[in-house]
Write a protein that holds these residues in place. Structure first.
Motif, PDB file in Angstrom:
ATOM      1  N   LEU A 118      17.462 -54.906   9.812  1.00 34.52           N
ATOM      2  CA  LEU A 118      17.431 -55.498   8.478  1.00 34.52           C
ATOM      3  C   LEU A 118      18.398 -54.738   7.582  1.00 34.52           C
ATOM      4  O   LEU A 118      18.253 -53.535   7.368  1.00 34.52           O
ATOM      5  CB  LEU A 118      16.008 -55.430   7.918  1.00 34.52           C
ATOM      6  CG  LEU A 118      15.728 -56.116   6.581  1.00 34.52           C
ATOM      7  CD1 LEU A 118      16.079 -57.596   6.633  1.00 34.52           C
ATOM      8  CD2 LEU A 118      14.255 -55.922   6.192  1.00 34.52           C
ATOM      9  N   GLU A 119      19.398 -55.434   7.078  1.00 34.57           N
ATOM     10  CA  GLU A 119      20.423 -54.824   6.233  1.00 34.57           C
ATOM     11  C   GLU A 119      20.260 -55.348   4.807  1.00 34.57           C
ATOM     12  O   GLU A 119      20.409 -56.540   4.554  1.00 34.57           O
ATOM     13  CB  GLU A 119      21.811 -55.150   6.772  1.00 34.57           C
ATOM     14  CG  GLU A 119      22.937 -54.505   5.979  1.00 34.57           C
ATOM     15  CD  GLU A 119      24.281 -55.054   6.357  1.00 34.57           C
ATOM     16  OE1 GLU A 119      24.952 -55.626   5.473  1.00 34.57           O
ATOM     17  OE2 GLU A 119      24.668 -54.924   7.544  1.00 34.57           O
ATOM     18  N   LEU A 120      19.973 -54.418   3.886  1.00 40.04           N
ATOM     19  CA  LEU A 120      19.690 -54.785   2.494  1.00 40.04           C
ATOM     20  C   LEU A 120      20.449 -53.875   1.544  1.00 40.04           C
ATOM     21  O   LEU A 120      19.911 -53.392   0.546  1.00 40.04           O
ATOM     22  CB  LEU A 120      18.182 -54.689   2.229  1.00 40.04           C
ATOM     23  CG  LEU A 120      17.296 -55.654   3.019  1.00 40.04           C
ATOM     24  CD1 LEU A 120      15.831 -55.262   2.896  1.00 40.04           C
ATOM     25  CD2 LEU A 120      17.510 -57.089   2.533  1.00 40.04           C
ATOM     26  N   ASP A 121      21.723 -53.635   1.812  1.00 41.52           N
ATOM     27  CA  ASP A 121      22.531 -52.792   0.942  1.00 41.52           C
ATOM     28  C   ASP A 121      22.833 -53.518  -0.366  1.00 41.52           C
ATOM     29  O   ASP A 121      23.134 -54.712  -0.379  1.00 41.52           O
ATOM     30  CB  ASP A 121      23.857 -52.435   1.627  1.00 41.52           C
ATOM     31  CG  ASP A 121      23.667 -51.686   2.926  1.00 41.52           C
ATOM     32  OD1 ASP A 121      22.569 -51.148   3.148  1.00 41.52           O
ATOM     33  OD2 ASP A 121      24.624 -51.649   3.724  1.00 41.52           O
ATOM     34  N   GLY A 122      22.765 -52.805  -1.470  1.00 38.05           N
ATOM     35  CA  GLY A 122      23.201 -53.333  -2.753  1.00 38.05           C
ATOM     36  C   GLY A 122      22.495 -54.579  -3.226  1.00 38.05           C
ATOM     37  O   GLY A 122      23.108 -55.438  -3.858  1.00 38.05           O
ATOM     38  N   VAL A 123      21.189 -54.686  -2.984  1.00 35.99           N
ATOM     39  CA  VAL A 123      20.452 -55.888  -3.396  1.00 35.99           C
ATOM     40  C   VAL A 123      19.672 -55.685  -4.696  1.00 35.99           C
ATOM     41  O   VAL A 123      19.107 -56.639  -5.229  1.00 35.99           O
ATOM     42  CB  VAL A 123      19.486 -56.374  -2.293  1.00 35.99           C
ATOM     43  CG1 VAL A 123      20.246 -56.748  -1.036  1.00 35.99           C
ATOM     44  CG2 VAL A 123      18.412 -55.335  -2.002  1.00 35.99           C
ATOM     45  N   ALA A 169      21.387 -48.923   1.566  1.00 36.22           N
ATOM     46  CA  ALA A 169      22.435 -48.182   0.882  1.00 36.22           C
ATOM     47  C   ALA A 169      22.770 -48.815  -0.469  1.00 36.22           C
ATOM     48  O   ALA A 169      22.673 -50.035  -0.650  1.00 36.22           O
ATOM     49  CB  ALA A 169      23.694 -48.122   1.747  1.00 36.22           C
ATOM     50  N   GLY A 170      23.150 -47.978  -1.428  1.00 36.67           N
ATOM     51  CA  GLY A 170      23.660 -48.465  -2.711  1.00 36.67           C
ATOM     52  C   GLY A 170      22.682 -49.269  -3.536  1.00 36.67           C
ATOM     53  O   GLY A 170      23.066 -50.248  -4.174  1.00 36.67           O
ATOM     54  N   ASN A 171      21.425 -48.845  -3.565  1.00 35.26           N
ATOM     55  CA  ASN A 171      20.400 -49.599  -4.287  1.00 35.26           C
ATOM     56  C   ASN A 171      19.818 -48.860  -5.486  1.00 35.26           C
ATOM     57  O   ASN A 171      18.784 -49.273  -6.015  1.00 35.26           O
ATOM     58  CB  ASN A 171      19.269 -49.983  -3.326  1.00 35.26           C
ATOM     59  CG  ASN A 171      19.562 -51.269  -2.583  1.00 35.26           C
ATOM     60  OD1 ASN A 171      19.878 -52.286  -3.187  1.00 35.26           O
ATOM     61  ND2 ASN A 171      19.473 -51.229  -1.262  1.00 35.26           N
TER      62      ASN A 171
END
Length: 241
Positions: A118-123, A169-171
């Motif tokens: 599951l990829e949820l970068d910058g959401v 990442a980036g959240n």
């Protein structure tokens, strides 16, 4: 990119998609998409918007063999429901403006028994969307923003949870977001976690999370040389997300 085995299409990427219809219909270079054998689909940078989420639901129902779906930067601010019986194993939703409320809803709707990556970068948007501060979801300790960690913990502790790789990442995450997650890790499946580019996460979070994880990446976080020293001893074991 198209991968074909005789007449069977197994992979489509954005480069061959010529038209997206909000009614859920596809047109690909003048011929219909063969969905029955489709295993991998990349729609990243397609401006689906929120109405496109409904079409994705329709599409998933037409792709009984779909294992990988990438919808990065598609303008989705609401999660779309995924059937519990889906064959989907890898889902990339990075850089869609879900916000904290959308991320919580997503974690309550995606099937835990099938999704492995599951990829949820910058959401979570910019620093103006650092979320709920009243501990409204599972944040019994009152940590600021800790509800995201509580939702992650709840997801991981579902019976039969298959998740192996998670990228956040980036959240703009902070230490309080990880409290409940750190507590649940000893009772959860082995997990590789990427938290890169969250400068609000410090050494305390690293120390709490690292023992319970298979792999942890926190480059670009506020951990100084602590995480770098650990990575230098096991660099070959760190996966690319």
């Amino acid at each position: 990119m198209v991968t074909q085995d005789h007449s069977v299409v197994t992979k489509w990427s954005l480069s061959v998609v010529t038209q997206w219809s909000l009614s859920g219909q596809w047109s690909l270079s003048g011929h219909s998409l063969v969905t029955q054998a489709l295993q991998e689909l990349d729609l990243s940078l397609t401006p689906l918007g929120d109405t496109g989420g409904h079409s994705l639901v329709t599409l998933l129902g037409q792709c009984p063999a779909l294992v990988t779906l990438r919808v990065r930067s598609c303008g989705l601010s609401r999660p779309f429901p995924i059937p519990d019986t889906t064959p989907l194993q890898s889902l990339a939703l990075s850089y869609n403006p879900l916000g904290r409320a959308g991320l919580r809803r997503l974690l309550r709707t995606i099937p835990a028994r099938s999704i492995r990556s599951l990829e949820l970068d910058g959401v979570l948007g910019d620093t103006g969307d650092i979320g709920d501060t009243d501990g409204d979801i599972g944040d019994t300790e009152g940590d600021i923003g800790g509800d995201i960690g509580a939702e992650l913990a709840r997801y991981l502790q579902q019976a039969g949870c298959a998740l192996c790789h998670l990228s956040l990442a980036g959240n703009h995450l902070r230490d309080g977001d990880m409290e409940e997650l750190a507590r649940c890790l000893p009772r959860s499946p082995p997990l590789s976690l990427r938290l890169s580019a969250n400068p609000g996460l410090g050494p305390g979070t690293f120390r709490k999370l690292r023992p319970g994880l298979r792999r942890l990446r926190m480059d670009g976080c506020g951990v100084g040389d602590l995480e770098g020293a650990t990575r230098s001893r096991s660099r070959e074991n760190i996966p690319e997300f």
